[in-house]
Scaffold this active site. Structure first.
Site, PDB file in Angstrom:
ATOM      1  N   HIS A  87       0.942  -1.050   0.223  1.00 42.42           N
ATOM      2  CA  HIS A  87      -0.119  -0.045  -0.010  1.00 42.42           C
ATOM      3  C   HIS A  87       1.243   1.078   0.052  1.00 42.42           C
ATOM      4  CE1 HIS A  87       0.865   1.092   4.197  1.00 42.42           C
ATOM      5  NE2 HIS A  87       0.543  -0.649   4.651  1.00 42.42           N
ATOM      6  N   GLU A 184      -2.358  -7.344   7.521  1.00 39.52           N
ATOM      7  CA  GLU A 184      -1.102  -6.234   8.309  1.00 39.52           C
ATOM      8  C   GLU A 184      -0.288  -7.438   9.110  1.00 39.52           C
ATOM      9  OE1 GLU A 184       2.941  -6.021   8.716  1.00 39.52           O
ATOM     10  OE2 GLU A 184       2.215  -3.707   7.925  1.00 39.52           O
TER      11      GLU A 184
END
Length: 290
Positions: A87, A184
């Site tokens: 990202h 994550e």
């Protein structure tokens, strides 16, 4: 750390196709991988190349080779090409440079609970969109057959900004599947606690949630930070699902630094750290353990 999943398949990375495999490992060397022109595909020949096809791009030759390998013995070795995006820069990336903020939800003016992209992060995603358009048109990179993304907002934003206006072949629409396996490494840091199911669907209605996606975040814990090793079984399960989809060979993932490192461990790939807003290609080979 590569090894078989609980369904008898072994997943390993296949080297020799991309520059990215040969890069320095770890931030201690002052290096994070960025997006190479043409995704860093190596200029090489393949046994499946016809000398009478000089007009093919390197990516077209590579695609032909991968599809030939998959067709040779569908019951044995199979290959998937993962185009893995980290990202763009998030609010938390800026604030976590001040370590005291990592466990908090904000600083009174900005929140980083399920952190969003910064303006820089949004631009990084738009830059990826332009990169993809050129790659598809000029280099003839195959359009992704499938898109997967983390459920965290910064990845959902990155995937949308990257692919929303990238022209894809008919029948190859942009409808990413949201996967918990790609989030994550979670726990302790509030930026890694995801939004609710309803909030995600409200903000990103064009995305599809994987079956069994819980209403609230049931994985994030305030007092335990998941390790890379703890993520590996879930990552192997994700790879098993990817390989079960026989119609999808070239696959886009939008994920995080820690999740990429867990994927590396699951397939025995060198630990090449990835810069925010960058894409790295990985060829994964599925082998029967029998």
């Amino acid at each position: 750390m590569s090894g078989p999943d609980n369904l008898g398949r072994r997943f390993v990375y296949a080297p020799g196709f991309f520059k990215h495999d040969q890069l320095p490992t770890g931030p201690d060397k002052g290096f994070r991988a960025h997006t190479f022109p043409e995704f860093g595909i190596l200029d090489r020949s393949y046994g499946t190349n016809d000398p009478g096809e000089p007009a093919l791009t390197q990516w077209q030759r590579f695609e032909k080779h991968i599809r030939h390998l998959n067709a040779a013995d569908p019951q044995k070795d199979q290959y998937r090409v993962l185009l893995v995006a980290r990202h763009g820069e998030g609010v938390h990336n800026v604030k976590e440079r001040e370590s005291k903020w990592a466990r908090l939800e904000g600083d009174g003016t900005t929140t980083w609970l399920d952190a969003r992209l910064t303006e820089k992060g949004e631009q990084q995603a738009r830059d990826l969109s332009g990169f993809w358009k050129e790659a598809l048109e000029v280099s003839k990179v195959p359009a992704p057959d499938r898109h997967y993304t983390s459920p965290l907002t910064r990845c959902l934003q990155t995937a949308r900004l990257t692919f929303a206006d990238v022209p894809l072949p008919s029948g190859n629409s942009f409808r990413p599947i949201v996967k918990e396996a790609l989030r994550e490494i979670h726990g302790v840091h509030t930026c890694d606690k995801r939004s609710s199911r309803d909030e995600i669907l409200s903000q990103f209605p064009e995305f599809a949630l994987e079956p069994g996606f819980s209403d609230e975040d049931e994985l994030w814990k305030p007092d335990h930070r998941e390790t890379l090793e703890e993520r590996i079984p879930l990552m192997r399960q994700f790879l098993h699902e990817v390989f079960q989809d026989a119609e999808s060979t070239f696959i886009s993932l939008t994920t995080h630094s820690g999740a990429i490192r867990a994927l590396y461990k699951a397939i025995g790939h060198p630990d090449v750290w990835v810069a925010a807003g960058a894409v790295v290609p990985i060829v994964v080979r599925s082998k029967s353990s029998a």
